[in-house]
Design a protein around this motif. Structure first.
Motif, mmCIF file in Angstrom:
data_model
loop_
_atom_site.group_PDB
_atom_site.id
_atom_site.type_symbol
_atom_site.label_atom_id
_atom_site.label_comp_id
_atom_site.label_asym_id
_atom_site.label_seq_id
_atom_site.Cartn_x
_atom_site.Cartn_y
_atom_site.Cartn_z
ATOM 1 N N LEU C 353 0.828 -1.198 0.000
ATOM 2 C CA LEU C 353 0.000 0.000 0.000
ATOM 3 C C LEU C 353 0.857 1.241 0.000
ATOM 4 O O LEU C 353 0.639 2.192 -0.769
ATOM 5 C CB LEU C 353 -0.900 -0.019 1.239
ATOM 6 C CG LEU C 353 -1.968 1.071 1.288
ATOM 7 C CD1 LEU C 353 -3.044 0.779 0.276
ATOM 8 C CD2 LEU C 353 -2.562 1.175 2.678
ATOM 9 N N GLN C 354 1.874 1.194 0.919
ATOM 10 C CA GLN C 354 2.758 2.368 1.000
ATOM 11 C C GLN C 354 3.424 2.620 -0.342
ATOM 12 O O GLN C 354 3.446 3.753 -0.832
ATOM 13 C CB GLN C 354 3.820 2.157 2.066
ATOM 14 C CG GLN C 354 3.344 2.676 3.430
ATOM 15 C CD GLN C 354 4.288 2.322 4.532
ATOM 16 O OE1 GLN C 354 5.329 1.717 4.263
ATOM 17 N NE2 GLN C 354 3.944 2.704 5.744
ATOM 18 N N GLN C 355 3.957 1.511 -0.873
ATOM 19 C CA GLN C 355 4.616 1.662 -2.180
ATOM 20 C C GLN C 355 3.670 2.282 -3.196
ATOM 21 O O GLN C 355 4.002 3.244 -3.885
ATOM 22 C CB GLN C 355 5.053 0.280 -2.697
ATOM 23 C CG GLN C 355 6.405 -0.145 -2.166
ATOM 24 C CD GLN C 355 6.744 -1.543 -2.629
ATOM 25 O OE1 GLN C 355 6.041 -2.101 -3.469
ATOM 26 N NE2 GLN C 355 7.828 -2.098 -2.111
ATOM 27 N N LEU C 356 2.485 1.682 -3.187
ATOM 28 C CA LEU C 356 1.508 2.155 -4.164
ATOM 29 C C LEU C 356 1.198 3.625 -3.965
ATOM 30 O O LEU C 356 1.160 4.403 -4.915
ATOM 31 C CB LEU C 356 0.221 1.348 -4.059
ATOM 32 C CG LEU C 356 0.241 0.024 -4.811
ATOM 33 C CD1 LEU C 356 -1.033 -0.750 -4.523
ATOM 34 C CD2 LEU C 356 0.371 0.260 -6.304
ATOM 35 N N SER C 357 1.022 3.993 -2.684
ATOM 36 C CA SER C 357 0.644 5.389 -2.458
ATOM 37 C C SER C 357 1.781 6.306 -2.867
ATOM 38 O O SER C 357 1.552 7.379 -3.443
ATOM 39 C CB SER C 357 0.235 5.612 -0.998
ATOM 40 O OG SER C 357 1.248 5.153 -0.162
ATOM 41 N N VAL C 358 3.040 5.846 -2.544
ATOM 42 C CA VAL C 358 4.205 6.651 -2.956
ATOM 43 C C VAL C 358 4.197 6.798 -4.472
ATOM 44 O O VAL C 358 4.333 7.905 -5.011
ATOM 45 C CB VAL C 358 5.505 5.988 -2.487
ATOM 46 C CG1 VAL C 358 6.708 6.656 -3.164
ATOM 47 C CG2 VAL C 358 5.630 6.098 -0.982
ATOM 48 N N GLN C 359 3.954 5.640 -5.117
ATOM 49 C CA GLN C 359 3.919 5.673 -6.584
ATOM 50 C C GLN C 359 2.843 6.640 -7.078
ATOM 51 O O GLN C 359 3.073 7.465 -7.952
ATOM 52 C CB GLN C 359 3.623 4.282 -7.141
ATOM 53 C CG GLN C 359 4.888 3.491 -7.404
ATOM 54 C CD GLN C 359 4.541 2.083 -7.878
ATOM 55 O OE1 GLN C 359 3.417 1.827 -8.276
ATOM 56 N NE2 GLN C 359 5.519 1.196 -7.840
ATOM 57 N N ILE C 360 1.704 6.503 -6.420
ATOM 58 C CA ILE C 360 0.589 7.364 -6.846
ATOM 59 C C ILE C 360 0.981 8.808 -6.707
ATOM 60 O O ILE C 360 0.751 9.635 -7.606
ATOM 61 C CB ILE C 360 -0.656 7.070 -6.000
ATOM 62 C CG1 ILE C 360 -1.294 5.752 -6.458
ATOM 63 C CG2 ILE C 360 -1.690 8.199 -6.121
ATOM 64 C CD1 ILE C 360 -2.352 5.258 -5.539
ATOM 65 N N GLU C 361 1.619 9.110 -5.572
ATOM 66 C CA GLU C 361 2.024 10.493 -5.367
ATOM 67 C C GLU C 361 2.970 10.942 -6.457
ATOM 68 O O GLU C 361 2.833 12.031 -7.020
ATOM 69 C CB GLU C 361 2.699 10.648 -4.008
ATOM 70 C CG GLU C 361 1.743 11.205 -2.957
ATOM 71 C CD GLU C 361 2.349 11.122 -1.570
ATOM 72 O OE1 GLU C 361 3.526 11.540 -1.463
ATOM 73 O OE2 GLU C 361 1.673 10.656 -0.644
ATOM 74 N N GLU C 362 3.946 10.059 -6.694
ATOM 75 C CA GLU C 362 4.925 10.413 -7.728
ATOM 76 C C GLU C 362 4.222 10.685 -9.054
ATOM 77 O O GLU C 362 4.447 11.710 -9.706
ATOM 78 C CB GLU C 362 5.919 9.270 -7.922
ATOM 79 C CG GLU C 362 7.017 9.258 -6.863
ATOM 80 C CD GLU C 362 7.855 7.994 -6.970
ATOM 81 O OE1 GLU C 362 7.718 7.287 -8.000
ATOM 82 O OE2 GLU C 362 8.626 7.708 -6.042
ATOM 83 N N VAL C 363 3.402 9.686 -9.391
ATOM 84 C CA VAL C 363 2.704 9.820 -10.667
ATOM 85 C C VAL C 363 1.885 11.096 -10.698
ATOM 86 O O VAL C 363 1.870 11.832 -11.691
ATOM 87 C CB VAL C 363 1.800 8.584 -10.904
ATOM 88 C CG1 VAL C 363 0.916 8.810 -12.119
ATOM 89 C CG2 VAL C 363 2.666 7.354 -11.112
ATOM 90 N N GLY C 364 1.239 11.349 -9.544
ATOM 91 C CA GLY C 364 0.426 12.567 -9.459
ATOM 92 C C GLY C 364 1.285 13.783 -9.728
ATOM 93 O O GLY C 364 0.905 14.677 -10.474
ATOM 94 N N GLY C 365 2.450 13.845 -9.045
ATOM 95 C CA GLY C 365 3.357 14.984 -9.232
ATOM 96 C C GLY C 365 3.742 15.121 -10.691
ATOM 97 O O GLY C 365 3.677 16.216 -11.269
ATOM 98 N N GLU C 366 4.124 13.986 -11.275
ATOM 99 C CA GLU C 366 4.512 14.013 -12.680
ATOM 100 C C GLU C 366 3.386 14.570 -13.527
ATOM 101 O O GLU C 366 3.583 15.449 -14.370
ATOM 102 C CB GLU C 366 4.830 12.592 -13.160
ATOM 103 C CG GLU C 366 6.325 12.306 -13.217
ATOM 104 C CD GLU C 366 6.545 10.827 -13.512
ATOM 105 O OE1 GLU C 366 6.109 10.376 -14.593
ATOM 106 O OE2 GLU C 366 7.115 10.121 -12.657
ATOM 107 N N MET C 367 2.189 14.021 -13.218
ATOM 108 C CA MET C 367 1.060 14.442 -14.022
ATOM 109 C C MET C 367 0.833 15.928 -13.910
ATOM 110 O O MET C 367 0.552 16.617 -14.889
ATOM 111 C CB MET C 367 -0.208 13.716 -13.571
ATOM 112 C CG MET C 367 -0.505 12.531 -14.453
ATOM 113 S SD MET C 367 -1.932 11.665 -13.907
ATOM 114 C CE MET C 367 -3.181 12.866 -14.046
ATOM 115 N N ARG C 368 0.966 16.425 -12.667
ATOM 116 C CA ARG C 368 0.767 17.848 -12.454
ATOM 117 C C ARG C 368 1.738 18.620 -13.343
ATOM 118 O O ARG C 368 1.367 19.539 -14.055
ATOM 119 C CB ARG C 368 1.002 18.193 -10.990
ATOM 120 C CG ARG C 368 -0.147 18.983 -10.404
ATOM 121 C CD ARG C 368 0.022 19.105 -8.911
ATOM 122 N NE ARG C 368 -0.113 17.816 -8.255
ATOM 123 C CZ ARG C 368 0.568 17.448 -7.139
ATOM 124 N NH1 ARG C 368 1.446 18.278 -6.613
ATOM 125 N NH2 ARG C 368 0.374 16.271 -6.616
#
Lengths: 199, 212, 639
Positions: C353-368
């Protein structure tokens, strides 16, 4: 009716012959105080230090006095009977007088305290009332419905609670009639005879 | 008495001889009363007389009639109010075939008025029904007393005092269940005198209210 | 006098004066009674005047005197013309008291008539109803609860009581009117499946409550609509249906705007994208259905929100189910193993979950970042495109000029002529335009005026309509009020005692009038008799005088001649004189008799004034005042 004192009790009270009458008077005061408000062991210790005796002896003495007073008050023994009962203890005349004085002075109060211990039902305390007339409700307008709403305050063991009740005029009259019959009963010959004879 | 549009429309439909002839009308009004007063109301409209009528109209009329009955009982409407109310309805039904309609309607409503007002039993039953939708504090229905003479108890001897044990019978009718209950308490003679005195005050005030 | 006294006593009793049963005439009134009667009357006539006066005589003499004075003053204030003073009350005589009481009683009825015109107040009626109800309840004997009859059930037992529990009812008509628009399915439901309304609530006792509530809500909705229509709707000059649909459209627009503003796609929340897309879809459907303006929009809205909130649920549930299914077969393993396994699993999952959330955050940042750069790039692109078109334009202009350059002279001339002709055409067009414009403007003005006139007219009509509405409502209210009043008066009339002695009174009055007429006739008869008698007497005296004169003359003539005749003449004179004397005496006796009768009457009236007893009373009172005065003087001296 004489008070029958147990040997142990006598022994406990025997201590009082050994001290000054003033001290006995003080003990009597303390005993009454304790009956009123509950005992306080610190006072025993203080008194014991002053008199240079074990605190237990003082305690026995005071408690013996308390027991003597409560027993005699409970039985409501007469002056003569009290004197005769105390005679067994072999106190001095002055001491006896003092005890009698103490008994007579505090008998009423002690009985009052004791009577509070008796089991009691909820007790009538107060009644508030008002005359209501219901004129309409959500489902039915134009009604005229006289009722007497009453708030009956009851007391049980120092706790008060109130109940809200209501009744109709006809029943109210019936209640009054019935309760007055109850009051009248107390004045009937039968009751008076019993009151007179059981004393 | 105010009636809503849907009720008025229902009453109009009820007065329309195309829908209801006299027999059906009487049947329906009887059913409406019965539906309110008895608990088995499932099959209210399954009467054979009413089979030919369009169920939608029938149901609408039934609602209108029932509402009208309830509303007139609720407002304690007298005969004149009811009839003036119905006359208002009738005004709207005047149409080409007014004569025939008028006669029918008049007759029908007279019958209804008769049902409402002269069958006192119906009205009082309905009044009782509506007045039972109400909340009130528990009702004292009776009292009994006992006089005791306390001689001694565990802690005090020679008490020698009379005391009363009073027991009120209290009835509580919440949520349709009448439950009886006893309310017991004790009191001394002085307290009983106080209680009776206060009750007498109440009785006096009732008497005063009665004299006005 | 008896009749008068009876009427007086009756009306005095009505004012609340306590007159004993045995008192039948004013003669029997004591001072106390007189004072009470007068004060009660004064109180009814003028409360301000009467309330300051006590209806009972005070014990002190001087206080009595003062009370008498103030009563006299009050009566005079009311306009009593007769003689009045403290003595009227304290030392009463019958005729004075009677005339005073008659005056007061005459003053009474007009006042009470005015008050009786008003219907009894609501509170009085209510109190009467309450009193009647209590009376009725007390008329029933109390019975022990077990033997109560049905008629006790309303009062002495509360009976079962229910709470007012209303439930929504399904009714076979729509409040919004036309049933033709109902879909076929709904009609089918109404026809075949809808239970009769009395069978709908879960408990029979809820039936009346629900029906009443349903009716009340319908009524209040109608009322609200009427209010709104009268206050706002009429001014818009639309038909009710149009007004309704416009209002609905307005509301829908508002809702839509609100939803849009809150559902702005926010790039930072990843999970929001799904819900916003849902919302957008919903908004689209909302916009689509709003054109139809159907009640069913509600339904679609709800289904959409349902979809919106619950779409994520099933997936989660499915995942959970799968996990549970996985764990099931391993249930035979030992508890500890299981625990450890679960622990491991949990920690593993948490890590994941943590990994996923970190990934999500990263992806989110990238997307932004990416979205920002995308917008930048698109901006740039737009700018470039704009610049490009500008440049293309300038290039085209330049190219044309270059093309024209070789044959410059010719082209210039051509251009000039072109310009001239254009200018000419413009002027021509302008003149033509002027020609058309004038009438058009006039037409426009005329139409505008017409329009404003019509508008004025319509607003006038509107206000008229409004006035009419108000008037209608007022009249309806008034009619209702009047009806209530009428009903109340009818009931009052029915409760009034039917055996009013009104007819008896009128009979009496007619009788009295008849008596008076008879008496009058008799009096005129007597008068005419008297007149006749007088005439006869006059005639006789005249005859006598004439006879005497003739005789006298004859005898006088003869008397000169004859001595005996002279004697007889003397006798005649004496006779005449004596006779006149006799007549005089008789007349005198008549006048004296009349005087005697007058005096006797006076004596009677004086007797009626109770002079002796009043004098005695005055003497006593005088003594009392003397005593009081001396007592007061003694007090002063002591003090």
């Amino acid at each position: 009716m004489l008070l029958v004192l147990s040997d142990e009790h006598k022994e406990h009270l025997g201590f009082l012959t050994e001290v000054d009458t003033a001290v006995v008077g003080e003990f009597g005061r303390i005993a009454v105080e304790f009956l009123r408000k509950g005992s306080n062991p610190k006072i025993y210790e203080g008194a014991a230090r002053k008199l240079d005796v074990p605190a237990e002896t003082v305690q026995h003495g005071v408690e013996g006095l308390m027991y003597l007073l409560t027993e005699s008050s409970k039985l409501m023994i007469s002056e003569m009977d009290f004197q005769d009962s105390v005679l067994v203890l072999g106190f001095s005349q002055e001491l006896n007088e003092r005890l009698l004085q103490l008994y007579l002075e505090n008998r009423k109060e002690i009985r009052q305290i004791l009577s509070e211990l008796s089991p009691s039902l909820p007790h009538y305390h107060n009644l508030e009332w008002r005359l209501d007339v219901q004129l309409a409700s959500r489902a039915l307008r134009h009604q005229v419905k006289p009722t007497v709403t009453m708030k009956l305050h009851l007391e049980s063991g120092g706790i008060r609670n109130a109940r809200v009740l209501q009744t109709d005029p006809a029943t109210l009259l019936h209640l009054i009639q019935e309760l007055e019959r109850g009051l009248a009963e107390l004045k009937s010959n039968h009751c008076r005879r019993i009151l007179r004879n059981i004393k | 008495m105010e009636l809503s549009e849907s009720v008025l429309k229902g009453l109009q439909a009820l007065g329309d001889p195309v829908n209801f002839d006299m027999n059906k009308f009487t049947t329906l009004s009887e059913l409406a009363f019965r539906g309110l007063l008895s608990s088995e109301s499932e099959a209210v409209l399954d009467h054979p007389d009413l089979k030919q009528i369009d169920p939608i109209v029938l149901k609408h009329c039934h609602i209108a009639l029932t509402t009208f009955i309830l509303e007139s009982v609720k407002q304690n409407a007298d005969k004149s109010t009811v009839s003036s109310c119905l006359e208002d309805v009738r005004f709207d039904t005047e149409r080409a075939d007014a004569l025939c309609t008028l006669y029918q309607v008049k007759y029908g409503y007279l019958k209804l008025i008769f049902q409402l007002c002269s069958l006192k039993q119906n009205k009082t039953d309905l009044e009782n029904l509506l007045s039972s939708i109400d909340k009130c504090p528990p009702h004292i229905t009776d009292v009994s007393w006992r006089l005791e003479y306390c001689m001694k108890n565990a802690h005090v001897h020679k008490v020698n005092q009379p005391s009363y044990l009073i027991s009120f019978s209290v009835e509580n009718g919440d949520n349709g269940r009448s439950s009886e209950e006893e309310l017991n308490f004790s009191c001394t003679m002085e307290q009983l005198q106080d209680l009776v005195g206060k009750m007498k005050d109440a009785a006096k005030s009732i008497e005063k209210a009665m004299q006005l | 006098m008896e009749e008068v006294d009876k009427i007086l006593i009756h009306s005095l009793r009505q004012t609340g004066t306590d007159i004993g049963e045995d008192v039948e005439s004013v003669k029997q009134f004591s001072s106390e009674l007189i004072v009470e009667a007068v004060v009660r009357c004064l109180r009814v006539i003028d409360p301000a005047l009467g309330n300051g006066l006590s209806p009972s005589l005070p014990p002190g003499m001087s206080a009595r005197f003062r009370l008498g004075m103030s009563l006299a003053q009050a009566c005079q204030d009311l306009g009593y013309k007769g003689e009045i003073g403290y003595q009227t009350f304290l030392y009463s005589n019958e005729p004075e008291i009677r005339s005073l009481l008659m005056f007061l009683v005459e003053k009474l009825p007009r006042e009470s008539a005015e008050t009786s015109d008003q219907p009894a107040g609501k509170s009085v009626l209510l109190q009467k109803a309450i009193a009647a109800q209590i009376k009725a309840q007390l008329a029933l004997p109390w019975l022990p609860p077990s033997c109560r009859l049905p008629l006790h059930y309303k009062t002495q037992t509360p009976g079962p009581s229910y709470s007012f529990h209303a439930q929504p009812l399904s009714v076979p008509y729509s409040l919004k009117g036309s049933s033709k628009k109902q879909p076929k399915e709904v009609r089918e439901y109404y026809r075949d499946y809808l239970l009769p309304v009395t069978a709908q609530p879960s408990q029979p006792i809820s039936v009346p409550a629900s029906l009443l509530e349903n009716h009340a809500s319908e009524l209040s909705a109608a009322q609200e609509w009427e209010n709104e229509w009268n206050s706002q709707g009429l001014l818009t000059r639309l038909t009710p249906e149009e007004y309704r649909s416009r209002k609905r459209a307005r509301l829908q627009k508002r809702i839509e705007e609100q939803l849009r503003s809150t559902a702005q796609p926010r790039p930072d929340s990843h999970s929001a994208t799904r819900s916003t897309s849902d919302l957008a879809e919903f908004l689209n459907s909302f916009g689509g259905t709003s054109a139809g303006g159907n009640v069913l929009t509600k339904g679609t809205r709800f289904t959409h929100t349902e979809k919106f909130t619950f779409t994520q649920e099933p997936e989660k549930a499915a995942q959970q189910m799968a996990a549970a299914a996985n764990s099931l077969p391993s249930s035979h393993q030992s508890e500890e193993d299981l625990k450890a396994q679960q622990q491991e699993e949990i920690s593993g999952l948490q890590q994941q979950l943590q990994q996923l959330s970190v990934q999500i955050e990263e992806v989110g940042g990238e997307m932004r970042q990416l979205t920002v750069s995308i917008s930048q790039v698109s901006d740039e692109l737009k700018q470039r495109e704009v610049r490009n078109t500008e440049k293309e334009d300038s290039v085209r202009v330049k190219k044309q000029t270059i093309d024209l350059l070789p044959d410059a002279e010719n082209n210039l001339v051509k251009l000039q002529s072109l310009v001239e002709s254009s200018a000419k055409r413009v002027v021509h067009l302008a003149s033509q335009w002027e020609k058309h414009r004038g009438p058009l403007i006039d037409e426009h003005r005329r139409l505008k005026e017409l329009c404003s006139n019509k508008e004025m007219e319509s607003s006038r009509m509107l206000s008229e309509i409004k006035d009419l509405h108000d008037k209608i409502r007022q009249s309806a209210d008034e009619a209702k009020k009047k009806e209530g009043l009428y009903k109340q008066l009818i009931t009052e009339y029915e409760t009034l005692p039917k055996d009013v002695s009104r007819s008896a009174y009128t009979m009496r009055i007619l009788e009295i009038v008849g008596n008076i007429k008879k008496q009058k006739e008799e009096i005129t008869k007597i008068l005419s008799d008297t007149k006749e008698l007088q005439k006869e007497i006059n005639g006789l005296t005249g005859k006598l005088d004439r006879t005497f004169a003739v005789t006298d003359e004859l005898v006088f003539k003869d008397a000169k001649k004859d001595e005996s005749v002279r004697k007889s003449y003397k006798y005649l004179a004496a006779l005449h004189e004596n006779c006149t004397q006799l007549i005089q005496t008789i007349e005198d006796t008549g006048t004296i008799m009349r005087e005697i009768r007058d005096l006797e009457e006076q004596i009677e009236t004086e007797y009626g004034k109770k002079t002796v007893s009043n004098l005695e009373k005055i003497l006593e009172d005088y003594k009392a005042i003397r005593q009081e005065n001396s007592a007061l003087a003694a007090k002063i001296r002591e003090g």
